[in-house]
Design a protein around this motif. Sequence first.
Motif, PDB file in Angstrom:
ATOM      1  N   ASP A 108       0.852  -1.190   0.000  1.00 30.38           N
ATOM      2  CA  ASP A 108       0.000   0.000   0.000  1.00 30.38           C
ATOM      3  C   ASP A 108       0.891   1.244   0.000  1.00 30.38           C
ATOM      4  O   ASP A 108       1.468   1.592   1.029  1.00 30.38           O
ATOM      5  N   PRO A 109       1.014   1.932  -1.122  1.00 30.64           N
ATOM      6  CA  PRO A 109       1.891   3.110  -1.174  1.00 30.64           C
ATOM      7  C   PRO A 109       1.491   4.221  -0.198  1.00 30.64           C
ATOM      8  O   PRO A 109       2.324   5.009   0.218  1.00 30.64           O
ATOM      9  N   GLU A 110       0.227   4.269   0.179  1.00 27.31           N
ATOM     10  CA  GLU A 110      -0.223   5.289   1.135  1.00 27.31           C
ATOM     11  C   GLU A 110       0.291   4.986   2.545  1.00 27.31           C
ATOM     12  O   GLU A 110       0.401   5.883   3.370  1.00 27.31           O
ATOM     13  N   ALA A 111       0.585   3.715   2.830  1.00 28.29           N
ATOM     14  CA  ALA A 111       1.054   3.316   4.152  1.00 28.29           C
ATOM     15  C   ALA A 111       2.574   3.230   4.230  1.00 28.29           C
ATOM     16  O   ALA A 111       3.134   3.152   5.309  1.00 28.29           O
ATOM     17  N   SER A 112       3.236   3.278   3.102  1.00 25.18           N
ATOM     18  CA  SER A 112       4.693   3.124   3.092  1.00 25.18           C
ATOM     19  C   SER A 112       5.385   4.426   3.486  1.00 25.18           C
ATOM     20  O   SER A 112       4.742   5.429   3.789  1.00 25.18           O
ATOM     21  N   LEU A 113       6.702   4.403   3.455  1.00 23.43           N
ATOM     22  CA  LEU A 113       7.496   5.600   3.722  1.00 23.43           C
ATOM     23  C   LEU A 113       7.020   6.734   2.823  1.00 23.43           C
ATOM     24  O   LEU A 113       6.811   6.548   1.629  1.00 23.43           O
ATOM     25  N   LYS A 114       6.856   7.909   3.426  1.00 23.97           N
ATOM     26  CA  LYS A 114       6.453   9.090   2.676  1.00 23.97           C
ATOM     27  C   LYS A 114       7.546  10.138   2.812  1.00 23.97           C
ATOM     28  O   LYS A 114       7.889  10.536   3.916  1.00 23.97           O
ATOM     29  N   VAL A 115       8.111  10.564   1.678  1.00 26.77           N
ATOM     30  CA  VAL A 115       9.123  11.620   1.654  1.00 26.77           C
ATOM     31  C   VAL A 115       8.631  12.662   0.663  1.00 26.77           C
ATOM     32  O   VAL A 115       8.564  12.427  -0.538  1.00 26.77           O
ATOM     33  N   LEU A 116       8.242  13.830   1.201  1.00 25.63           N
ATOM     34  CA  LEU A 116       7.651  14.887   0.385  1.00 25.63           C
ATOM     35  C   LEU A 116       8.531  16.120   0.417  1.00 25.63           C
ATOM     36  O   LEU A 116       9.087  16.478   1.451  1.00 25.63           O
ATOM     37  N   LEU A 117       8.635  16.767  -0.732  1.00 26.23           N
ATOM     38  CA  LEU A 117       9.437  17.975  -0.862  1.00 26.23           C
ATOM     39  C   LEU A 117       8.517  19.189  -0.935  1.00 26.23           C
ATOM     40  O   LEU A 117       7.518  19.181  -1.670  1.00 26.23           O
ATOM     41  N   PHE A 118       8.882  20.226  -0.167  1.00 29.47           N
ATOM     42  CA  PHE A 118       8.142  21.488  -0.144  1.00 29.47           C
ATOM     43  C   PHE A 118       9.113  22.633  -0.386  1.00 29.47           C
ATOM     44  O   PHE A 118      10.261  22.589   0.044  1.00 29.47           O
ATOM     45  N   LYS A 119       8.657  23.669  -1.084  1.00 29.53           N
ATOM     46  CA  LYS A 119       9.463  24.883  -1.303  1.00 29.53           C
ATOM     47  C   LYS A 119       8.637  26.093  -0.941  1.00 29.53           C
ATOM     48  O   LYS A 119       7.444  26.107  -1.057  1.00 29.53           O
TER      49      LYS A 119
END
Length: 119
Positions: A108-119
């Motif tokens: 489940d990609p929603e439950a896996s590691l989440k790495v998000l980039l913000f600027k």
Amino acid sequence: MNGHDLGSVSFLAHDIFKSWGKIKKYGPYDIIVIDPPSFQKGSFALTKDYKKILRRLGDLMAEGGEVMACVNSPTVTPNFLIESMAEEASQLTFVERLDNPAEFADIDPEASLKVLLFK
């Protein structure tokens, strides 16, 4: 190991909730990586404490800075990070979710590691 010139990079090993002054003193920062422990009972309550960190980003970031927000809890989705950032650090906008390496594959990609980039 990643080829950075360690003469121009600083690593700070501080408890962020006890060291705001020290951390701010060395800033402002061009990039901030938020990667709290997922399973450290009693020291970090993900949905409450993550937002406390986001609220302080304006005090820590250089103009034009970036934030890499990570969370490895299966109980929150990427929307938690996107919505929390919009609430607590509205000067930053979501750029993209980075692909996970094969070691972090999940059914489940929603439950896996989440790495998000913000600027």
